[in-house]
Design a protein around this motif. Structure first.
Motif, PDB file in Angstrom:
ATOM      1  N   TRP A 336       0.849  -1.187   0.000  1.00 31.84           N
ATOM      2  CA  TRP A 336       0.000   0.000   0.000  1.00 31.84           C
ATOM      3  C   TRP A 336       0.885   1.238   0.000  1.00 31.84           C
ATOM      4  N   HIS A 339       1.337   5.976   4.625  1.00 36.53           N
ATOM      5  CA  HIS A 339       0.749   7.134   5.310  1.00 36.53           C
ATOM      6  C   HIS A 339       1.203   7.073   6.761  1.00 36.53           C
ATOM      7  N   TRP A 411      -1.540   1.384   7.387  1.00 37.03           N
ATOM      8  CA  TRP A 411      -2.997   1.513   7.260  1.00 37.03           C
ATOM      9  C   TRP A 411      -3.749   0.633   8.246  1.00 37.03           C
ATOM     10  N   GLN A 479      -6.805   9.855   9.108  1.00 34.35           N
ATOM     11  CA  GLN A 479      -6.198   8.985   8.088  1.00 34.35           C
ATOM     12  C   GLN A 479      -7.182   8.003   7.449  1.00 34.35           C
ATOM     13  N   THR A 480      -7.946   7.298   8.284  1.00 36.52           N
ATOM     14  CA  THR A 480      -8.790   6.234   7.733  1.00 36.52           C
ATOM     15  C   THR A 480     -10.261   6.645   7.685  1.00 36.52           C
ATOM     16  N   THR A 483     -10.566   6.467   3.673  1.00 36.09           N
ATOM     17  CA  THR A 483      -9.843   5.376   3.017  1.00 36.09           C
ATOM     18  C   THR A 483      -9.734   4.189   3.958  1.00 36.09           C
ATOM     19  N   LYS A 484     -10.277   3.056   3.525  1.00 33.99           N
ATOM     20  CA  LYS A 484     -10.201   1.840   4.353  1.00 33.99           C
ATOM     21  C   LYS A 484      -9.252   0.849   3.681  1.00 33.99           C
ATOM     22  N   TYR A 485      -8.491   0.182   4.511  1.00 32.07           N
ATOM     23  CA  TYR A 485      -7.517  -0.788   3.992  1.00 32.07           C
ATOM     24  C   TYR A 485      -8.194  -2.025   3.428  1.00 32.07           C
TER      25      TYR A 485
END
Ligand SMILES: [Zn+2]
Length: 537
Positions: A336, A339, A411, A479-480, A483-485
């Motif tokens: 990935w 971040h 992540w 951060q999440t 956006t999800k891992y």
């Protein structure tokens, strides 16, 4: 990613007057002076300084093993022995990877995971301390990036902190783990899939660099998926009956032509490259099998997936043109985009300011400048003597670049990468030149500086639980948030542990003769009889 609030409710950590979560800003307020913490940090720094010989031996030892990804057998054994000797419990062969482990010491919260890569680069064999290309063994792998140094940063720091934790009865668990096969971005997504970071509060990663540095937010560079396409045709006499054969190599070549036409219409931030791992056996036999291995790199998950789909389409089309079969594809690695956590980066940055850069000697600078001149760098300015002026935040315009599968960890758990100054600025990367400093005083001093920062940051996290809370607030709320891992590896993919085996089988017997013996030689340079620095007259 859950149950982190148990940190406070379990009452394991020191009591903290925590504001309600919603009121807490992600950025840590400058903490009230804590004389006890400061004194312990100074103690840890002095202890790391006293462990210089230990760190140097570890750097030199792993340099001398020079092992490629998934074949880090000696390195793995050496690290596990060192950690066991120092009281760590070690789980070996984690996530189905023989050369990976998870070492644990301590108990309770917070759980701090210290990681760094261990593998080296093909064809980067190089005599350390010599400022021109001079292979130890022609064609052999070598530490042409500097992954021989990061474990020494973490382990030295961990041992200094452990001593303090024992005496002060501090709650906390230290984990140490290797970034196995990082050059193949081959392991960390599997560590996540195996649940190895589920109870981790903070991941402190470290990577060799030319300065002492850290950053937060999206890092410049890319994530990637690494895919092997294999084709199956039919052999025939290439001169007598070529019409009876179907060439798998034709499909490989057609795929590469197709990809290179499509490249014009890809985003500027993409990077893609390939090697042909099987191009047939001999020209008079139409190749029945052929394989090509691609890296598809982009700056976010959806674009990586899109490139991968394009690659799959071109592979299918190439198979149709060549009249051969496309075999099920193999994912050999993935990463990935990275971040990094704002709170942990700010904490680390404050410690970087306290440690500063190492005192380089005249000899260190002479080696660095000679190598920069050798590489025809426009400015041969030697080693860095100044820290960056301020902490680097989110990259403004990501025009692409390298990858590291620490992205997958980042992540799932608040993470930063501490970069430490063990290498020379202005080098090409993945090259013999990047190995020159890596078993010299430059690498050793950089590691000691990095270990001091790492030790202080661990103490901050152990003694200021609000930092861990704030780190998770940033992780969850910033951060999440959107956006999800989702892993790039598919359920059927397994670690590509067979990679590099034949190369190591070829070179290891010769390389063994040069393994470092610290019981006989103070340094690896001494063992090799290399005068430091060796530069052109
Ligand atoms: Zn690296």
């Amino acid at each position: 990613m859950y149950a982190r609030s148990s940190l406070i409710t379990l009452g394991i950590v020191a009591a903290v007057a925590a504001a309600p979560l919603a009121q807490r800003a992600p950025a840590p307020k400058s903490a009230a002076p804590n004389p006890k913490l400061e004194a312990l940090k100074q103690e840890a720094v002095a202890d790391v300084e006293n462990r210089k010989v230990f760190s140097q031996q570890m750097v030199d030892q792993i340099f001398s093993y020079g092992e490629l990804g998934f074949q880090e057998v000696e390195t793995n054994r050496y690290l596990i022995d060192t950690l066991k000797k120092n009281g760590f419990a070690v789980q070996e062969g984690i996530a189905g990877i023989p050369t990976a482990f998870m070492a644990t010491w301590g108990s309770g919260k917070p759980v701090i995971a210290l990681g760094s890569d261990i593998d080296c680069i093909p064809q980067a064999s190089q005599k350390p301390g010599v400022a021109w290309h001079d292979a130890m063994i022609e064609g052999a792998p070598g530490h042409g990036e500097g992954h021989n140094s990061g474990q020494a940063v973490n382990i030295t720091a961990a041992l200094a902190v452990k001593k303090i934790m024992e005496r002060e009865h501090l709650s906390g668990t230290l984990r140490i783990w290797p970034g196995t096969a990082e050059e193949l971005v081959g392991s960390k997504a599997y560590f996540i899939r195996a649940g190895l970071f589920k109870d981790v509060d903070i991941a402190l990663f470290t990577h060799v660099s030319e300065n002492l540095d850290v950053s937060w937010g999206p890092r410049d560079g890319t994530g990637l998926v690494s895919v092997q396409y294999s084709f199956l045709g039919e052999t025939a006499h290439a001169a007598a009956n070529p019409w009876r054969g179907r060439s798998a190599l034709d499909a490989v070549e057609l795929m590469d032509i197709g990809w290179n036409f499509r490249r014009e219409h890809l985003r500027l931030s993409q990077r893609s490259h390939n090697v042909i791992v099987d191009g047939g056996d001999q020209p008079n036999v139409v190749p029945r099998t052929a394989s090509v291995w691609y890296y598809f790199r982009e700056t976010d998950y959806p674009h990586i997936k899109e490139m991968w789909e394009t690659g799959d389409t071109i592979a299918k089309a190439a198979a149709m043109m060549a009249g051969v079969e496309l075999q099920p594809t193999r994912v050999l690695g993935s990463a990935w985009p990275q971040h990094f956590n704002k709170v942990v980066a700010e904490t680390t940055w404050a410690n970087i300011q306290k440690v500063g850069l190492p005192q380089w000697s005249e000899d260190d600078q002479t080696l660095a400048k000679a190598l920069q001149k050798e590489l025809k760098n426009p400015r041969a300015e030697g080693l860095n003597t100044k820290l960056r002026e301020q902490l680097q935040g989110p990259v403004r315009e990501n025009t692409g670049g390298g990858s590291d599968d620490i992205g997958d960890i980042s992540w799932n758990v608040p993470t930063v990468t501490l970069r430490y100054p063990s290498n020379i600025p202005g080098l090409p990367g993945h090259n013999w030149a990047n190995a020159i400093a890596m078993a010299t005083p430059i690498a050793h001093k950089g590691v000691t500086a990095g270990a001091k920062v790492q030790a202080m940051t661990i103490l901050d996290l152990l003694m200021r639980p609000e930092l861990v809370q704030q780190a998770w607030t940033y992780f969850r709320d910033v951060q999440t948030k959107e956006t999800k891992y989702e892993p790039l590896i598919r359920p059927q993919d397994q670690p590509a542990i067979w990679l590099n085996k034949s190369i190591m089988d070829k070179y290891r017997p010769e390389m063994k003769k040069y393994y470092y013996d610290p019981s006989r030689y103070k340094t690896y340079l001494d063992q090799l009889g290399i005068k430091y620095p060796t530069v052109r007259p």
